[in-house]
Scaffold this active site. Structure first.
Site, mmCIF file in Angstrom:
data_model
loop_
_atom_site.group_PDB
_atom_site.id
_atom_site.type_symbol
_atom_site.label_atom_id
_atom_site.label_comp_id
_atom_site.label_asym_id
_atom_site.label_seq_id
_atom_site.Cartn_x
_atom_site.Cartn_y
_atom_site.Cartn_z
ATOM 1 N N ARG A 1 0.748 -1.112 0.113
ATOM 2 C CA ARG A 1 -0.058 0.047 0.074
ATOM 3 C C ARG A 1 0.838 1.260 -0.008
ATOM 4 O O ARG A 1 0.315 2.511 -0.526
ATOM 5 C CB ARG A 1 -0.960 0.049 1.318
ATOM 6 C CG ARG A 1 -2.236 -0.742 0.869
ATOM 7 C CD ARG A 1 -3.060 -0.662 2.020
ATOM 8 N NE ARG A 1 -2.539 -1.110 3.252
ATOM 9 C CZ ARG A 1 -3.095 -1.352 4.509
ATOM 10 N NH1 ARG A 1 -4.176 -1.288 4.562
ATOM 11 N NH2 ARG A 1 -2.212 -1.653 5.594
ATOM 12 N N HIS B 1 5.584 -25.749 10.520
ATOM 13 C CA HIS B 1 6.908 -26.105 10.443
ATOM 14 C C HIS B 1 7.202 -27.631 11.323
ATOM 15 O O HIS B 1 7.829 -28.524 10.482
ATOM 16 C CB HIS B 1 7.886 -25.092 10.977
ATOM 17 C CG HIS B 1 7.851 -24.052 10.353
ATOM 18 N ND1 HIS B 1 7.527 -23.674 9.274
ATOM 19 C CD2 HIS B 1 8.062 -22.617 10.877
ATOM 20 C CE1 HIS B 1 7.372 -22.564 8.674
ATOM 21 N NE2 HIS B 1 7.636 -21.888 9.642
HETATM 22 C C1 BG6 Z 1 8.216 -18.469 10.726
HETATM 23 C C2 BG6 Z 1 7.478 -17.785 11.728
HETATM 24 O O1 BG6 Z 1 7.483 -19.152 9.875
HETATM 25 O O2 BG6 Z 1 9.369 -18.896 10.877
HETATM 26 C C3 BG6 Z 1 8.417 -17.016 12.647
HETATM 27 O O3 BG6 Z 1 6.279 -17.033 11.477
HETATM 28 C C4 BG6 Z 1 9.507 -17.729 12.954
HETATM 29 O O4 BG6 Z 1 7.725 -16.517 14.080
HETATM 30 C C5 BG6 Z 1 10.204 -18.183 11.742
HETATM 31 O O5 BG6 Z 1 10.673 -16.861 13.578
HETATM 32 C C6 BG6 Z 1 11.547 -19.144 12.152
HETATM 33 O O6 BG6 Z 1 12.257 -19.284 10.752
HETATM 34 P P1 BG6 Z 1 13.727 -19.613 10.783
HETATM 35 O O7 BG6 Z 1 14.053 -20.080 9.219
HETATM 36 O O8 BG6 Z 1 14.492 -18.381 11.034
HETATM 37 O O9 BG6 Z 1 13.963 -20.714 11.706
#
Ligand code: BG6
Length: 482
Positions: free
Chosen positions: A46, A233
């Protein structure tokens, strides 16, 4: 591998994810010569910026990461910006005209916005006919906040894009060590015969972060750790450990096997959530040597029952895994940033050693996802030297950095180009997302029904002590890699 010329549009182009992850990932691919000349990266948000203003923002954030300024400059010539509000008509004609200038390009629309906007954005893309055969849409997680909202979003996106054009990203699947799990499990004869309840005692999956809420209060406080990390995850990691060998690496062969795992997860609900789950929320403390405020302080004192930490005991109800606990834990403001999968094997059936040899320890296979990617296999050996037979526990240790001497590419680098190439193997299919919510929803409902606040833990600690009790009750401990 060759990549066709593409237009990649990032909705939410000024957001945290775009600036911190997506554009740096594209830049690295550019430096490696993987972004074909003529391809365009178009930020959309935006903010009333023009190309020059957007490039200046990016240049600053890329330079902050130590990038070569000359390369940044040439990369930015392929980057554009269009101000657009998904909910307003203004700007869409011009946007569609810009995309229409290159009818041959592969088109990727990356929706890095709040999921509430997915429907509006897709409807517009459909109206302007931008959803043809060589268009793809990428949806950031979490998709919705429960099964019902995920279904609404998937239905709305599905009206415009076919499932084969829809890429639900879970960037953990793009991490090198996660893909390496496929190679380890299915490229070695050694592990698979042992990979079951007869030989594996339990599995631990830890994703610990030192970061707190940062600038993301608006999103995070409505999500919490279960929706933000576990539903996607951690469950995806669990699937990669637990799935049956797929017949091939074709997208559906892999995703069919993951889906079966998700559908076999034991239900956690009001009847057992208090024994099987622990949730926490960080308070002030010390993280990476700095005093940091607690979660409530970061919300300016607004009362919140959002969890920033979860530990839970999951079980997979099938032949391979019956009775093998999968302990999952994730949290913010923990003592170190570390993500790892630990597969703990059962002890030998009978010890031939005297008590003076010392205790026999479990064999453990540790897959370190980050920060220092590697694989360790903890073995029992004889302590060297003449002093009698004493046992010692040491790892066979393979560090990716030492073995290969190259920095591991960021997960997004791999995944973004997989979208351009049209390879959805490392993306979640709709039914996977649904199965994951079907498991998460009753946990969320049980927490809401209990009316209990998450347990406080000091920043810089390993979460509430109840999470230690969760695993120790079963006579086990969280893995410490030493
Ligand atoms: C994201 C989450 O999907 O993954 C975050 O929304 C988190 O809260 C992040 O910090 C962690 O990713 P990585 O790759 O840094 O372990």
């Amino acid at each position: 591998q060759k990549v066709d010329t593409f237009d990649l549009v990032i909705f939410g182009g000024t957001g945290d994810l775009a600036l911190r992850k997506l554009l740096p990932a594209l830049f690295h691919r550019y430096v490696d010569g993987q972004i074909p000349a003529g391809s365009r990266i178009i930020g959309v948000a935006r903010e009333p910026l023009d190309d020059a203003g957007y490039r200046a923002q990016l240049s600053e954030s890329l330079a902050g990461n130590g990038a070569d300024p000359a390369k940044v400059d040439t990369f930015l010539q392929q980057v554009f910006y269009r101000p657009l509000d998904a909910r307003k008509d203004e700007g869409w004609d011009a946007f569609a005209a810009l995309i229409g200038e290159q009818p041959e390009h592969i088109r990727v629309f990356y929706l890095s916005t709040s999921p509430e906007l997915f429907e509006d954005i897709c409807r517009r893309l459909g109206q302007y006919g931008l959803n043809g055969g060589h268009s793809r849409v990428v949806l950031e997680k979490p998709i919705g906040r429960d099964l019902a909202s995920a279904n609404r979003i998937n239905d709305a996106v599905g009206k415009v894009f076919a499932e084969s054009q829809t890429y639900r990203i879970d960037h953990y699947l793009g991490k090198e060590t996660v893909q390496n799990l496929l190679a380890l499990r299915f490229g070695n004869a050694l592990f698979e015969p042992l990979w079951n309840a007869s030989h594996i005692d339990h599995v631990q999956i830890t994703v610990a972060e030192t970061l707190g809420l940062g600038r993301r209060a608006g999103y995070y406080d409505r999500a919490g750790a279960l929706r933000d990390m576990v539903q996607n995850h951690l469950l995806q990691l669990l699937c990669m450990v637990a799935m049956e060998p797929p017949a091939s690496l074709t997208p559906d062969a892999v995703r069919d096997e993951k889906l079966k795992v998700l559908r076999s997860l034991k239900r956690i609900d009001e009847s057992n959530a208090s024994q099987l789950t622990v949730r926490g929320q960080y308070r002030a403390g010390v993280a990476e040597g700095q005093s940091v405020p607690g979660y409530p302080d970061e919300l300016n004192g607004t009362k919140s029952d959002t969890e920033t930490f979860v530990a839970l005991k999951a079980e997979i109800e099938n032949w391979r895994w019956a009775g093998v606990p999968f302990y999952l834990r994730t949290g913010k403001r923990l003592p170190e940033r570390v993500s790892e999968i630990v597969v703990a094997f059962k002890p030998v059936p009978h010890s031939i050693f005297d008590a003076s040899a010392g205790p026999l320890a479990q064999n453990r296979l540790v897959l370190r996802l980050q920060p220092d990617e590697g694989v360790k296999l903890w073995l029992t050996i004889k302590d060297p030297g003449p002093g009698g037979l004493r046992l010692r526990h040491v790892p066979l240790d393979m560090s990716f950095a030492e073995a290969f001497g190259v920095a591991q590419p960021d997960a997004y680098e791999r995944l973004l180009l997989d979208v351009v190439r049209g390879n959805p193997t490392l993306f979640m299919r709709r039914d996977e997302v649904e199965a994951a919510w079907r498991w998460a929803d009753p946990i969320l409902a049980a927490w809401a029904a209990s009316g209990e606040a998450p347990r406080p833990y000091a920043s810089g600690s390993w979460g509430p002590s109840a999470s230690v009790a969760l695993i120790e009750r079963d006579g086990r401990t969280w893995h410490e890699d030493s």
